[in-house]
Design a protein around this motif. Structure first.
Motif, PDB file in Angstrom:
ATOM      1  N   HIS A 142      -2.253   2.462   8.566  1.00 36.23           N
ATOM      2  CA  HIS A 142      -1.409   2.928   9.662  1.00 36.23           C
ATOM      3  C   HIS A 142      -0.528   4.106   9.255  1.00 36.23           C
ATOM      4  O   HIS A 142      -0.002   4.807  10.127  1.00 36.23           O
ATOM      5  N   PHE A 143      -0.367   4.328   7.961  1.00 38.47           N
ATOM      6  CA  PHE A 143       0.500   5.399   7.479  1.00 38.47           C
ATOM      7  C   PHE A 143      -0.292   6.609   6.975  1.00 38.47           C
ATOM      8  O   PHE A 143       0.287   7.556   6.438  1.00 38.47           O
ATOM      9  N   LEU A 144      -1.609   6.575   7.184  1.00 34.10           N
ATOM     10  CA  LEU A 144      -2.465   7.702   6.837  1.00 34.10           C
ATOM     11  C   LEU A 144      -3.138   8.295   8.069  1.00 34.10           C
ATOM     12  O   LEU A 144      -3.678   9.398   8.007  1.00 34.10           O
ATOM     13  N   LEU A 145      -3.096   7.570   9.176  1.00 30.82           N
ATOM     14  CA  LEU A 145      -3.723   8.041  10.411  1.00 30.82           C
ATOM     15  C   LEU A 145      -2.746   8.940  11.157  1.00 30.82           C
ATOM     16  O   LEU A 145      -1.654   8.510  11.533  1.00 30.82           O
ATOM     17  N   ASN A 146      -3.153  10.174  11.362  1.00 27.11           N
ATOM     18  CA  ASN A 146      -2.297  11.158  11.995  1.00 27.11           C
ATOM     19  C   ASN A 146      -2.761  11.430  13.420  1.00 27.11           C
ATOM     20  O   ASN A 146      -3.936  11.697  13.653  1.00 27.11           O
ATOM     21  N   ASN A 164      -9.189   8.893  -4.692  1.00 22.01           N
ATOM     22  CA  ASN A 164      -7.727   8.944  -4.533  1.00 22.01           C
ATOM     23  C   ASN A 164      -7.171   7.996  -3.488  1.00 22.01           C
ATOM     24  O   ASN A 164      -5.951   7.873  -3.340  1.00 22.01           O
ATOM     25  N   ILE A 165      -8.029   7.310  -2.746  1.00 24.22           N
ATOM     26  CA  ILE A 165      -7.558   6.570  -1.580  1.00 24.22           C
ATOM     27  C   ILE A 165      -6.585   5.451  -1.931  1.00 24.22           C
ATOM     28  O   ILE A 165      -5.569   5.258  -1.245  1.00 24.22           O
ATOM     29  N   ASN A 166      -6.824   4.705  -2.994  1.00 31.18           N
ATOM     30  CA  ASN A 166      -5.911   3.599  -3.323  1.00 31.18           C
ATOM     31  C   ASN A 166      -4.520   4.115  -3.683  1.00 31.18           C
ATOM     32  O   ASN A 166      -3.505   3.553  -3.245  1.00 31.18           O
ATOM     33  N   LYS A 167      -4.476   5.186  -4.443  1.00 38.91           N
ATOM     34  CA  LYS A 167      -3.193   5.792  -4.806  1.00 38.91           C
ATOM     35  C   LYS A 167      -2.476   6.300  -3.565  1.00 38.91           C
ATOM     36  O   LYS A 167      -1.270   6.077  -3.391  1.00 38.91           O
ATOM     37  N   GLU A 168      -3.214   6.967  -2.686  1.00 36.33           N
ATOM     38  CA  GLU A 168      -2.584   7.561  -1.515  1.00 36.33           C
ATOM     39  C   GLU A 168      -2.199   6.527  -0.461  1.00 36.33           C
ATOM     40  O   GLU A 168      -1.247   6.736   0.297  1.00 36.33           O
ATOM     41  N   LEU A 169      -2.907   5.423  -0.385  1.00 36.56           N
ATOM     42  CA  LEU A 169      -2.467   4.348   0.506  1.00 36.56           C
ATOM     43  C   LEU A 169      -1.052   3.915   0.146  1.00 36.56           C
ATOM     44  O   LEU A 169      -0.197   3.719   1.020  1.00 36.56           O
ATOM     45  N   ASN A 170      -0.779   3.798  -1.144  1.00 36.95           N
ATOM     46  CA  ASN A 170       0.567   3.420  -1.596  1.00 36.95           C
ATOM     47  C   ASN A 170       1.563   4.555  -1.413  1.00 36.95           C
ATOM     48  O   ASN A 170       2.681   4.350  -0.917  1.00 36.95           O
ATOM     49  N   GLU A 171       1.166   5.775  -1.804  1.00 39.52           N
ATOM     50  CA  GLU A 171       2.078   6.920  -1.747  1.00 39.52           C
ATOM     51  C   GLU A 171       2.465   7.252  -0.309  1.00 39.52           C
ATOM     52  O   GLU A 171       3.651   7.483  -0.012  1.00 39.52           O
ATOM     53  N   GLN A 172       1.494   7.301   0.582  1.00 42.21           N
ATOM     54  CA  GLN A 172       1.777   7.683   1.963  1.00 42.21           C
ATOM     55  C   GLN A 172       2.550   6.590   2.705  1.00 42.21           C
ATOM     56  O   GLN A 172       3.388   6.885   3.565  1.00 42.21           O
ATOM     57  N   THR A 173       2.283   5.338   2.370  1.00 38.46           N
ATOM     58  CA  THR A 173       3.034   4.237   2.977  1.00 38.46           C
ATOM     59  C   THR A 173       4.496   4.302   2.553  1.00 38.46           C
ATOM     60  O   THR A 173       5.408   4.208   3.385  1.00 38.46           O
ATOM     61  N   LYS A 174       4.719   4.481   1.278  1.00 36.03           N
ATOM     62  CA  LYS A 174       6.094   4.571   0.769  1.00 36.03           C
ATOM     63  C   LYS A 174       6.810   5.774   1.376  1.00 36.03           C
ATOM     64  O   LYS A 174       7.985   5.681   1.767  1.00 36.03           O
ATOM     65  N   VAL A 208       7.539  -8.350   9.134  1.00 38.95           N
ATOM     66  CA  VAL A 208       7.691  -6.919   8.887  1.00 38.95           C
ATOM     67  C   VAL A 208       8.706  -6.633   7.795  1.00 38.95           C
ATOM     68  O   VAL A 208       8.507  -5.748   6.951  1.00 38.95           O
ATOM     69  N   ILE A 209       9.803  -7.371   7.778  1.00 38.05           N
ATOM     70  CA  ILE A 209      10.860  -7.114   6.790  1.00 38.05           C
ATOM     71  C   ILE A 209      10.348  -7.308   5.368  1.00 38.05           C
ATOM     72  O   ILE A 209      10.586  -6.470   4.484  1.00 38.05           O
ATOM     73  N   SER A 210       9.634  -8.378   5.125  1.00 37.17           N
ATOM     74  CA  SER A 210       9.131  -8.610   3.765  1.00 37.17           C
ATOM     75  C   SER A 210       8.110  -7.548   3.380  1.00 37.17           C
ATOM     76  O   SER A 210       8.016  -7.157   2.205  1.00 37.17           O
ATOM     77  N   TYR A 211       7.378  -7.050   4.363  1.00 35.11           N
ATOM     78  CA  TYR A 211       6.416  -5.987   4.067  1.00 35.11           C
ATOM     79  C   TYR A 211       7.146  -4.709   3.671  1.00 35.11           C
ATOM     80  O   TYR A 211       6.821  -4.087   2.649  1.00 35.11           O
ATOM     81  N   ILE A 212       8.128  -4.326   4.458  1.00 38.23           N
ATOM     82  CA  ILE A 212       8.880  -3.102   4.176  1.00 38.23           C
ATOM     83  C   ILE A 212       9.617  -3.196   2.848  1.00 38.23           C
ATOM     84  O   ILE A 212       9.728  -2.208   2.111  1.00 38.23           O
ATOM     85  N   ASN A 213      10.109  -4.365   2.513  1.00 42.39           N
ATOM     86  CA  ASN A 213      10.880  -4.534   1.280  1.00 42.39           C
ATOM     87  C   ASN A 213      10.077  -4.236   0.015  1.00 42.39           C
ATOM     88  O   ASN A 213      10.645  -4.053  -1.055  1.00 42.39           O
ATOM     89  N   GLN A 214       8.755  -4.173   0.141  1.00 37.04           N
ATOM     90  CA  GLN A 214       7.927  -3.798  -1.013  1.00 37.04           C
ATOM     91  C   GLN A 214       8.073  -2.312  -1.349  1.00 37.04           C
ATOM     92  O   GLN A 214       7.753  -1.888  -2.463  1.00 37.04           O
ATOM     93  N   PHE A 215       8.588  -1.516  -0.395  1.00 35.59           N
ATOM     94  CA  PHE A 215       8.552  -0.063  -0.540  1.00 35.59           C
ATOM     95  C   PHE A 215       9.920   0.608  -0.488  1.00 35.59           C
ATOM     96  O   PHE A 215      10.006   1.823  -0.592  1.00 35.59           O
ATOM     97  N   VAL A 216      10.980  -0.159  -0.313  1.00 35.70           N
ATOM     98  CA  VAL A 216      12.321   0.433  -0.222  1.00 35.70           C
ATOM     99  C   VAL A 216      13.187  -0.023  -1.384  1.00 35.70           C
ATOM    100  O   VAL A 216      12.975  -1.099  -1.952  1.00 35.70           O
ATOM    101  N   ASP A 217      14.162   0.817  -1.731  1.00 33.98           N
ATOM    102  CA  ASP A 217      15.088   0.474  -2.817  1.00 33.98           C
ATOM    103  C   ASP A 217      16.157  -0.500  -2.343  1.00 33.98           C
ATOM    104  O   ASP A 217      16.507  -1.451  -3.045  1.00 33.98           O
ATOM    105  N   THR A 218      16.691  -0.258  -1.156  1.00 33.70           N
ATOM    106  CA  THR A 218      17.688  -1.155  -0.572  1.00 33.70           C
ATOM    107  C   THR A 218      16.972  -2.217   0.249  1.00 33.70           C
ATOM    108  O   THR A 218      16.415  -1.920   1.312  1.00 33.70           O
TER     109      THR A 218
END
Length: 239
Positions: A142-146, A164-174, A208-218
Motif C-alpha cells: 500500500h505504500f509503494l502503489l502510486n 530490491n523489492i524487500n528492502k524497498e517495501l520496508n524503506e517506502q513504508t517507513k 493499526v497502532i501496533s502495525y505503525i509502531n514497528q516503523f515510528v520512533d515515538t
C-alpha cells in the motif's frame, strides 16, 4: 539536455535487449528505471511532460508488460515487483494519455477501466491491487502503489525489481508513515492517512497502532484515539 536524453534512451534500449536475451526467471524493468530517473524527483514529483516526450520509450515498456509477466514459477519477489511496477505504469499511462488533468479522478472510471490485457485477460487498477497484490498478503504494498495524488505514496524514481523489492517495501513504508504531510503522529494526537482507514484489516488484522509502531520512533499508546486526514487527490506534479 536533448542529447543526454537521446543517448540515455539509446543505451537503455541496447542494455534492455541484452538483458532480455540473458534473463532467466526475471522481468526486465530497466526502461522503466531510466524513465523514472529522468522524470521523477527524489521527492516523487513527476514531470508528466517529460514522460510525454519519452512516450515512445514508455509505450515500449508498457507493451512489454503484457507479454513478459511472471507465472507461479517466478519468485515472490519478482511477482511483487512486476505487479507494483505495472500498477504504477498503468496510472502513468492514464495520466499522460489524458494530460492535462488535475487528478486521476478526472479520468472516466480510472479504477475499473481495463488498461492492459495479459494472456487474454483484461486488468484494471482494482484488478491489480485487489485481485493480485493484496492476495499476496503483504500490507506494505500500500505504500509503494502510486495513484498520482499528493496524498498517495510517492512514485519512487527507480524501478522495483526482484533484487530490491524487500528492502524497498520496508524503506517506502517507513518513509510514508513518518512523512508529516501524510500522517501526524505526536504524543498528543494521531491523525493518519486514509490508507489506514480504507485498508484497516490488512494491517495486523485491524490493529493499526501496533502495525505503525514497528516503523515510528515515538510509540503510540494502544488506546490512543485515531482520526484520519482528508485525502488530497490533486496531481503531484513537478512545477
Amino acid at each position: 539536455m536533448k542529447n543526454k536524453r537521446f543517448y540515455t534512451i539509446v543505451i537503455t534500449l541496447l542494455l534492455s535487449c541484452i538483458i532480455q536475451l540473458n534473463a532467466q526467471q526475471r522481468i526486465d524493468h530497466m526502461v522503466w528505471d531510466q524513465l523514472l530517473l529522468l522524470n521523477v524527483s527524489s521527492e516523487g514529483e513527476v514531470d508528466y511532460k517529460g514522460f510525454i516526450r519519452d512516450k515512445f520509450l514508455f509505450d515500449q515498456y508498457f507493451n512489454s508488460l503484457a507479454t513478459n509477466y511472471p507465472d507461479d514459477s517466478y519468485s515472490r519477489e519478482e511477482q511483487l515487483a512486476y505487479w507494483i511496477n505495472l500498477y504504477n505504469a498503468v496510472v502513468m499511462k492514464m495520466i499522460i494519455d489524458n494530460y492535462p488533468v488535475s487528478s486521476i479522478n478526472d479520468i472516466k472510471n480510472p479504477w475499473k477501466q481495463k488498461a492492459i490485457t495479459i494472456k487474454g485477460k483484461g486488468y484494471s487498477l482494482d484488478d491489480i491491487e485487489h485481485g493480485m497484490l493484496r492476495k499476496m498478503n503483504e500490507p506494505k504494498i500500500h505504500f509503494l502503489l502510486n495513484c498520482a495524488a499528493k496524498s498517495s505514496p510517492r512514485l519512487w524514481n527507480r524501478a522495483y525489481t526482484g533484487d530490491n523489492i524487500n528492502k524497498e517495501l520496508n524503506e517506502q513504508t517507513k518513509a510514508y508513515i513518518n512523512d508529516t504531510r501524510k500522517n501526524l503522529i505526536t504524543a498528543e494526537e494521531v491523525k493518519l492517512s486514509q490508507v489506514f482507514e480504507w485498508y484497516k484489516d490488512d494491517f495486523n488484522r485491524g490493529d493499526v497502532i501496533s502495525y505503525i509502531n514497528q516503523f515510528v520512533d515515538t510509540k503510540i499508546p494502544k488506546k490512543t484515539k485515531i482520526s484520519f486526514l482528508p485525502y488530497d487527490w490533486g496531481l503531484y506534479e513537478r512545477n
